[in-house]
Design a protein around this motif. Structure first.
Motif, PDB file in Angstrom:
ATOM      1  N   MET A  30       0.840  -1.198   0.000  1.00 24.80           N
ATOM      2  CA  MET A  30       0.000   0.000   0.000  1.00 24.80           C
ATOM      3  C   MET A  30       0.877   1.251   0.000  1.00 24.80           C
ATOM      4  O   MET A  30       1.800   1.367   0.789  1.00 24.80           O
ATOM      5  CB  MET A  30      -0.899   0.003   1.236  1.00 24.80           C
ATOM      6  CG  MET A  30      -2.045   0.960   1.092  1.00 24.80           C
ATOM      7  SD  MET A  30      -2.888   1.217   2.658  1.00 24.80           S
ATOM      8  CE  MET A  30      -1.990   2.625   3.253  1.00 24.80           C
ATOM      9  N   GLY A  31       0.572   2.160  -0.911  1.00 26.14           N
ATOM     10  CA  GLY A  31       1.305   3.418  -0.951  1.00 26.14           C
ATOM     11  C   GLY A  31       2.652   3.338  -1.644  1.00 26.14           C
ATOM     12  O   GLY A  31       3.436   4.287  -1.592  1.00 26.14           O
ATOM     13  N   ALA A  32       2.931   2.249  -2.324  1.00 26.36           N
ATOM     14  CA  ALA A  32       4.216   2.110  -3.009  1.00 26.36           C
ATOM     15  C   ALA A  32       4.300   2.997  -4.247  1.00 26.36           C
ATOM     16  O   ALA A  32       5.383   3.301  -4.735  1.00 26.36           O
ATOM     17  CB  ALA A  32       4.453   0.652  -3.390  1.00 26.36           C
ATOM     18  N   GLY A  33       3.123   3.396  -4.755  1.00 26.69           N
ATOM     19  CA  GLY A  33       3.098   4.258  -5.931  1.00 26.69           C
ATOM     20  C   GLY A  33       2.596   3.570  -7.191  1.00 26.69           C
ATOM     21  O   GLY A  33       2.841   4.034  -8.300  1.00 26.69           O
ATOM     22  N   LYS A  34       1.843   2.493  -7.034  1.00 27.99           N
ATOM     23  CA  LYS A  34       1.350   1.728  -8.185  1.00 27.99           C
ATOM     24  C   LYS A  34       0.403   2.560  -9.046  1.00 27.99           C
ATOM     25  O   LYS A  34       0.568   2.652 -10.264  1.00 27.99           O
ATOM     26  CB  LYS A  34       0.621   0.451  -7.718  1.00 27.99           C
ATOM     27  CG  LYS A  34       1.477  -0.467  -6.854  1.00 27.99           C
ATOM     28  CD  LYS A  34       0.683  -1.636  -6.320  1.00 27.99           C
ATOM     29  CE  LYS A  34      -0.384  -1.252  -5.317  1.00 27.99           C
ATOM     30  NZ  LYS A  34       0.141  -0.721  -4.054  1.00 27.99           N
ATOM     31  N   GLY A  92      -2.667  -2.788 -12.586  1.00 25.25           N
ATOM     32  CA  GLY A  92      -2.188  -2.504 -11.234  1.00 25.25           C
ATOM     33  C   GLY A  92      -3.103  -3.147 -10.211  1.00 25.25           C
ATOM     34  O   GLY A  92      -4.324  -3.089 -10.327  1.00 25.25           O
ATOM     35  N   ALA A  93      -2.507  -3.771  -9.228  1.00 20.64           N
ATOM     36  CA  ALA A  93      -3.294  -4.466  -8.201  1.00 20.64           C
ATOM     37  C   ALA A  93      -3.391  -3.604  -6.946  1.00 20.64           C
ATOM     38  O   ALA A  93      -2.607  -2.688  -6.762  1.00 20.64           O
ATOM     39  CB  ALA A  93      -2.622  -5.791  -7.859  1.00 20.64           C
ATOM     40  N   PRO A  94      -4.353  -3.912  -6.095  1.00 19.26           N
ATOM     41  CA  PRO A  94      -4.369  -3.258  -4.783  1.00 19.26           C
ATOM     42  C   PRO A  94      -3.192  -3.779  -3.959  1.00 19.26           C
ATOM     43  O   PRO A  94      -2.626  -4.828  -4.261  1.00 19.26           O
ATOM     44  CB  PRO A  94      -5.700  -3.703  -4.161  1.00 19.26           C
ATOM     45  CG  PRO A  94      -6.457  -4.380  -5.246  1.00 19.26           C
ATOM     46  CD  PRO A  94      -5.453  -4.865  -6.235  1.00 19.26           C
ATOM     47  N   GLY A  95      -2.835  -3.051  -2.905  1.00 18.09           N
ATOM     48  CA  GLY A  95      -1.639  -3.417  -2.159  1.00 18.09           C
ATOM     49  C   GLY A  95      -1.864  -4.226  -0.898  1.00 18.09           C
ATOM     50  O   GLY A  95      -0.997  -4.977  -0.464  1.00 18.09           O
ATOM     51  N   GLN A  96      -3.036  -4.072  -0.295  1.00 19.36           N
ATOM     52  CA  GLN A  96      -3.254  -4.708   1.003  1.00 19.36           C
ATOM     53  C   GLN A  96      -3.483  -6.206   0.869  1.00 19.36           C
ATOM     54  O   GLN A  96      -4.070  -6.673  -0.103  1.00 19.36           O
ATOM     55  CB  GLN A  96      -4.476  -4.080   1.695  1.00 19.36           C
ATOM     56  CG  GLN A  96      -4.316  -2.606   2.045  1.00 19.36           C
ATOM     57  CD  GLN A  96      -4.787  -1.692   0.936  1.00 19.36           C
ATOM     58  OE1 GLN A  96      -4.702  -2.028  -0.245  1.00 19.36           O
ATOM     59  NE2 GLN A  96      -5.296  -0.522   1.287  1.00 19.36           N
ATOM     60  N   VAL A 115       7.383  -4.904  -9.434  1.00 21.77           N
ATOM     61  CA  VAL A 115       7.100  -4.812  -7.999  1.00 21.77           C
ATOM     62  C   VAL A 115       7.623  -3.478  -7.490  1.00 21.77           C
ATOM     63  O   VAL A 115       8.824  -3.265  -7.362  1.00 21.77           O
ATOM     64  CB  VAL A 115       7.779  -5.958  -7.212  1.00 21.77           C
ATOM     65  CG1 VAL A 115       7.421  -5.857  -5.731  1.00 21.77           C
ATOM     66  CG2 VAL A 115       7.375  -7.310  -7.769  1.00 21.77           C
ATOM     67  N   LEU A 116       6.697  -2.549  -7.251  1.00 25.53           N
ATOM     68  CA  LEU A 116       7.097  -1.246  -6.736  1.00 25.53           C
ATOM     69  C   LEU A 116       7.284  -1.349  -5.234  1.00 25.53           C
ATOM     70  O   LEU A 116       6.538  -2.062  -4.563  1.00 25.53           O
ATOM     71  CB  LEU A 116       6.022  -0.210  -7.049  1.00 25.53           C
ATOM     72  CG  LEU A 116       6.107   0.426  -8.436  1.00 25.53           C
ATOM     73  CD1 LEU A 116       4.795   1.100  -8.767  1.00 25.53           C
ATOM     74  CD2 LEU A 116       7.252   1.430  -8.496  1.00 25.53           C
ATOM     75  N   CYS A 117       8.260  -0.630  -4.731  1.00 28.21           N
ATOM     76  CA  CYS A 117       8.409  -0.655  -3.281  1.00 28.21           C
ATOM     77  C   CYS A 117       8.981   0.643  -2.756  1.00 28.21           C
ATOM     78  O   CYS A 117       9.747   1.332  -3.419  1.00 28.21           O
ATOM     79  CB  CYS A 117       9.169  -1.910  -2.868  1.00 28.21           C
ATOM     80  SG  CYS A 117      10.844  -1.684  -2.385  1.00 28.21           S
ATOM     81  N   ASP A 118       8.519   0.998  -1.588  1.00 28.74           N
ATOM     82  CA  ASP A 118       9.031   2.156  -0.862  1.00 28.74           C
ATOM     83  C   ASP A 118      10.014   1.572   0.144  1.00 28.74           C
ATOM     84  O   ASP A 118       9.621   0.784   1.015  1.00 28.74           O
ATOM     85  CB  ASP A 118       7.841   2.843  -0.152  1.00 28.74           C
ATOM     86  CG  ASP A 118       8.285   4.007   0.724  1.00 28.74           C
ATOM     87  OD1 ASP A 118       9.495   4.122   1.013  1.00 28.74           O
ATOM     88  OD2 ASP A 118       7.403   4.787   1.124  1.00 28.74           O
TER      89      ASP A 118
END
Ligand SMILES: Nc1nc2c(ncn2[C@@H]2O[C@H](COP(=O)(O)OP(=O)(O)OP(=O)(O)O)[C@@H](O)[C@H]2O)c(=O)[nH]1
Ligand SMILES: [Mg+2]
Lengths: 200, 136
Positions: A30-34, A92-96, A115-118
């Motif tokens: 969640m919030g990674a920027g997808k 793009g998928a949801p993150g949770q 795979v986006l990641c913060d």
């Protein structure tokens, strides 16, 4: 492409019909920027399914991004031509984790995943990496460099994440069309090394 | 990874639209890509609809556990809007048919017609198989 009529009300690139189409999954915590990434890079009007984050989610969904008021509940969608012959369909998928069933469905038919990641939330990336690997998707990790966040070197991140050398890791700014595009190019190049038959 | 443009499918879809108040018809693969559409749907719209309807179908399917405990089999999704409807049904293995219509449409008639259309379509993906991907 006689099946489709392009009207002026929907400007955007016109496909010739003989392009290679590749479905790509965009995942991340969640919030990674997808959503930001799909919006930035899509050449057609993207789809997003943002809903306001409610008090029901407090305590479940992290709320440390001050400007983030919405979250994806179903999917993001965008389309981008990487070159004349190759069109990427971005899902793009949801993150949770509560949405992982949706993610699995979106993965159907996908060739690879970005795979986006913060890097401030690496722990939230691991379950996603597990899932993507379980689904058998080839992937590239794109570290989204947020303003004001600490910067890490690739070596350091690989070490912390215990990444196999074969898995590419790139840095990006999800808000930037070019930067997101470069991350997608890295993924496609990685896919090429995996495919028995090359995508030209 | 096949770009599927199927003129004969489009023709069948166009015919479906002679039901009063029917608007557009589109066949999508279950993984969210356009297979064919009726005339008057431009490609960019088609691609967006194919993507969002695949999500809609997936969500509808998973909500089946609210209907029966053993997650009953999904057959149709119907969505009502201020100015019309959207209907989604399965169209052969791995594909779906979505049709839009105005508020005045005869829901039973269009549902029936969609089923008949699916019979005529056969397996929309059989002529345009997708290359096997890493994900089954
Ligand atoms: N500074 C900065 N902000 C970013 C960047 N990418 C995303 N944001 C912001 O971070 C927030 C979260 O981005 P989203 O794109 O909604 O994240 P997401 O991965 O889609 O999140 P979920 O759908 O909730 O899982 C938004 O407010 C963005 O504007 C970035 O590269 N830099
Ligand atoms: Mg999102």
């Amino acid at each position: 492409m006689q099946d489709y009529i392009d009207s002026d009300s929907d400007p955007g690139p016109v496909l010739r019909g003989n392009e290679r189409t590749v479905k790509i999954l965009i995942v991340g915590h969640m919030g990674a920027g997808k959503t930001t990434a799909v919006q930035a890079v899509s050449e057609i009007r993207p789809i997003k399914t943002e809903e306001v984050m409610t008090t029901a989610g407090s305590g479940i969904d992290r709320a440390d991004l001050p400007h983030k008021t919405t979250t994806t509940v179903a999917m993001d969608f965008g389309r981008v031509n990487l070159n004349e012959e190759l069109v990427l369909y971005l899902f793009g998928a949801p993150g949770q984790t509560r949405f992982f069933d949706i993610l699995e469905d979106l993965a159907h038919g996908a060739l690879g995943a970005l795979v986006l990641c913060d890097p401030r939330h690496l722990a939230e990336t691991y379950p996603i990496l597990d899932l993507v690997e379980e689904l058998g998707l080839t992937y590239v990790i794109a570290v989204n460099e947020f303003d004001g966040a600490d910067r890490y070197t690739e070596e350091r991140l690989r070490e912390v994440m215990e990444l196999a050398p074969s898995i590419p890791l790139v840095f990006c700014d999800a808000r930037s069309r070019l930067s997101t595009r470069d991350a997608l190019i890295a993924l496609v190049q990685h896919l090429l090394t995996k495919l028995p038959e090359p995508v030209r | 990874m096949t770009q599927a443009a199927r003129p004969n499918l489009s023709w069948i879809l166009n015919e479906l639209l002679d039901i009063l108040h029917a608007r557009h018809a589109l066949v999508l693969s279950a993984d969210g890509l356009t297979v064919a559409s009726s005339d008057g749907v431009n490609r960019n719209l088609a691609d967006r609809i194919a993507a969002s309807v695949s999500g809609l179908q997936s969500l509808s399917r998973s909500a089946g556990e609210f209907v029966t405990e053993d997650n009953t089999v999904w057959q149709q999704t119907m969505v009502q809007y201020q100015d019309g409807y959207l209907f989604v049904i399965a169209a052969g293995s791995g594909s779906h048919l979505v049709v839009s219509a105005g508020s005045q449409v005869d829901i039973e008639a269009i549902s029936y017609r969609m089923e008949k259309t699916v019979e005529r379509l056969g397996d929309p993906l059989s002529v345009a198989p997708r290359e096997p991907s890493t994900q089954g």
